[in-house]
Design a protein around this motif. Sequence first.
Motif, mmCIF file in Angstrom:
data_model
loop_
_atom_site.group_PDB
_atom_site.id
_atom_site.type_symbol
_atom_site.label_atom_id
_atom_site.label_comp_id
_atom_site.label_asym_id
_atom_site.label_seq_id
_atom_site.Cartn_x
_atom_site.Cartn_y
_atom_site.Cartn_z
ATOM 1 N N ARG A 169 47.225 34.494 11.002
ATOM 2 C CA ARG A 169 45.921 35.082 10.702
ATOM 3 C C ARG A 169 45.874 35.605 9.264
ATOM 4 O O ARG A 169 44.936 35.341 8.515
ATOM 5 C CB ARG A 169 45.618 36.223 11.688
ATOM 6 N N ARG A 200 34.819 25.436 11.819
ATOM 7 C CA ARG A 200 35.555 26.283 12.731
ATOM 8 C C ARG A 200 36.980 25.750 12.817
ATOM 9 O O ARG A 200 37.215 24.545 12.695
ATOM 10 C CB ARG A 200 34.902 26.222 14.119
ATOM 11 N N LEU A 201 37.925 26.670 13.023
ATOM 12 C CA LEU A 201 39.323 26.258 13.182
ATOM 13 C C LEU A 201 39.508 25.654 14.567
ATOM 14 O O LEU A 201 39.189 26.270 15.574
ATOM 15 C CB LEU A 201 40.236 27.482 13.040
ATOM 16 N N LYS A 202 40.014 24.431 14.609
ATOM 17 C CA LYS A 202 40.280 23.815 15.906
ATOM 18 C C LYS A 202 41.775 23.862 16.230
ATOM 19 O O LYS A 202 42.166 24.059 17.374
ATOM 20 C CB LYS A 202 39.797 22.371 15.882
ATOM 21 N N THR A 237 47.021 26.685 18.071
ATOM 22 C CA THR A 237 45.555 26.853 18.087
ATOM 23 C C THR A 237 45.193 28.321 17.917
ATOM 24 O O THR A 237 46.071 29.157 17.659
ATOM 25 C CB THR A 237 44.959 26.330 19.409
ATOM 26 N N GLU A 238 43.918 28.614 18.095
ATOM 27 C CA GLU A 238 43.399 29.957 17.876
ATOM 28 C C GLU A 238 44.189 31.043 18.613
ATOM 29 O O GLU A 238 44.370 32.143 18.093
ATOM 30 C CB GLU A 238 41.938 29.998 18.317
ATOM 31 N N GLN A 239 44.670 30.710 19.808
ATOM 32 C CA GLN A 239 45.409 31.713 20.598
ATOM 33 C C GLN A 239 46.709 32.137 19.913
ATOM 34 O O GLN A 239 47.314 33.130 20.301
ATOM 35 C CB GLN A 239 45.716 31.138 21.982
ATOM 36 N N HIS A 240 47.140 31.374 18.886
ATOM 37 C CA HIS A 240 48.421 31.678 18.241
ATOM 38 C C HIS A 240 48.262 32.390 16.898
ATOM 39 O O HIS A 240 49.231 32.531 16.164
ATOM 40 C CB HIS A 240 49.229 30.397 18.014
ATOM 41 N N LEU A 241 47.041 32.831 16.583
ATOM 42 C CA LEU A 241 46.800 33.348 15.230
ATOM 43 C C LEU A 241 47.671 34.545 14.879
ATOM 44 O O LEU A 241 47.965 34.792 13.711
ATOM 45 C CB LEU A 241 45.325 33.707 15.049
ATOM 46 N N ASP A 292 39.928 21.117 11.345
ATOM 47 C CA ASP A 292 38.649 21.792 11.571
ATOM 48 C C ASP A 292 37.869 21.068 12.656
ATOM 49 O O ASP A 292 38.229 19.971 13.069
ATOM 50 C CB ASP A 292 37.861 21.848 10.263
ATOM 51 N N ASP A 293 36.771 21.685 13.092
ATOM 52 C CA ASP A 293 36.046 21.142 14.240
ATOM 53 C C ASP A 293 35.208 19.908 13.911
ATOM 54 O O ASP A 293 34.660 19.282 14.802
ATOM 55 C CB ASP A 293 35.171 22.225 14.879
ATOM 56 N N TYR A 320 46.576 19.935 23.732
ATOM 57 C CA TYR A 320 45.457 20.818 23.372
ATOM 58 C C TYR A 320 44.111 20.102 23.244
ATOM 59 O O TYR A 320 43.067 20.717 23.405
ATOM 60 C CB TYR A 320 45.747 21.544 22.052
#
Lengths: 428, 154
Positions: free
Chosen positions: A264, A278-280, A293-297, A322-323, A406
Amino acid sequence: MERPLTKHISFRRPSLALEEYERTGGYAAVRKALKQLTPEDIQQQVLASTLKGRGGAGFSTGTKWGLIPMGADAPHPKYLIANADEMEPGTFKDRLLLEGNPHQLIEGMILSAYAIQADIAYIFLRWAYRKAAVLLQQSIEEAYGAGYLGKHILGGSWSLEMHLHTGVGRYMCGEETALLNALEGKRATPRAKPPFPQLSGLFGKPTIVNNVETLCCIPHIVNNGADWFKSLSRCAEGGTKLYGVSGKVNHPGCWELPMGTTIRELLHHAGGMKNGHRLKGLLPGGASTDFLTEQHLDTPLDYTSVAAAGSRLGTGTIIVLDDATCPVGFVHNLQHFFAQESCGWCTPCREGLPWVEKTLLSIERGEATPEDIELLRMHTHMLGPGHTFCALAPGAMEPLQSALHYFMDDFERHLTEKKCPYANHLHR
Amino acid sequence: MLSDAEITAINHEISLVPHKKAAVIEALKVILQHRHWVSDECVESVAELLEMSPAEVDSVASFYNLIFRKPVGRHVIHLCDSISCYVMGYEELYQALQQMLDIRFGETDTDGRFTLLPNCCLGCCDHAPALMIDEDLYQDVKPGQLKRMLKKYS
Ligand SMILES: Cc1cc2nc3c(=O)[nH]c(=O)nc-3n(C[C@H](O)[C@H](O)[C@H](O)COP(=O)(O)O)c2cc1C
Ligand code: SF4
Ligand code: FES
């Protein structure tokens, strides 16, 4: 916050010439080492510093050095090699050190060579780094002129020759045993281990291969001590780390930060995602690492923490997905690279990677069936650790297996819609 | 036939290594400097100088991406096709170059001016997309800049 490796790097002026480098404290560590420290002292200091190799595998540098034969009976010449082949896609950290402060690398190499009592040192540089090639050659000559290289360094009994070698382009040249073959004028295919290079390396002699960033840490450890080096970090792995971010972020770049900085925070240094994106997902350390992924920021970017999150710190240079970018196209691009750069030495990799690449292309074009997904899954096992001669193929499988985990909906949409749902890519 | 300058340079490379064979990549680099590509005749001449078989020399020559075994144009464009440049749109640069020069990857234009090659990550992914023309690096390249960029190379 201390940034020992990049403190004197600025691209608003030329990199430091010898005298300027000395004025900032450069070569003090060489003077100190040759006058006051034994080779074993430096080996001990580096081991105590908890420095881990920055080339990707994260192996303890002190432990690696500890396996080199020392003393009167040790075979000579012994070699020290700086691995400056940097070809891992998405990786651009060694370039910064090479172009930004070439004397720092040379000083690190002299100290490391002294610590293992090497006689000859090589910098194995990839061809594309033209600016670095010119600067390194100049700097080596300056170091010879000042008596830091050559016969009887600083008037003592120890001598070291240093050469710059530029490669002719092949990712495998970065794998340390393949690098030795390339330096010997052979195809860059890997060697069986054991014997390890420490015992039988270049031309059959004891050899240590270290990454550029690893070697650049050594002058600072010798100057300031192991405890200071450990204190730079936020975790049990000492030092700072050169982290990078590329992809659709506002300010892509490379920064030296404490080891253990979170994803992060690093993305924050990169100015966050570009407007509208958006970050994918992201690869934390080059092309051969698993997606996070986002859960690992909030994962700290150190070897242990990233492994616990299911990936590897690798080279520490993040590639952002990115998305608006198709994950299947993204992984296809990676597998195209790996298939092309496979050295062909072992069958699973030579035959398997082109198959994986073709299968991904047919998915991307909307021409695939569910069996093709199974085929990819099978390959992630068949080309995984233990099934191939070197780490290239297992590395290639890391982004693929995690993409299948993922981004499965994306793979499935390609099958059901019979086309790529992301509009913006032109396909070759 | 190799020129005297080439032979002198190759002999110098031989003097730097423990045995002749170990100089083969450096010898091929000498040929590239002088001729930009390595012909079958050159492979044979190098083999003779290094006391190797031509097949041994070629097994090394054909392994490396930058030892060209076919003639190339006066300038080589190395377009990065690796991941960060993919995300940042190298394919648009490729399309523009194809249109301007009427060549695809691996080809040379009709007047022998440019050869277009894909290249692995150039190590400047924070300034993607990137390309090199000969030894010059260009970063953050936009398709609209290509025309002016190419003008410098005759
Ligand atoms: C296919 C492949 C490519 C590699 N490329 C590089 C490279 O370009 N630079 C590098 O330092 N290490 C590279 N490595 C890792 C090296 O084999 C080796 O572990 C490293 O140079 C050791 O240095 P370190 O202990 O200082 O990290 C590569 C490994 C593999 C399997
Ligand atoms: S895994 Fe691939 S790169 Fe490594 S030895 Fe086998 S064929 Fe070569
Ligand atoms: S991916 Fe193109 S420069 Fe790294």
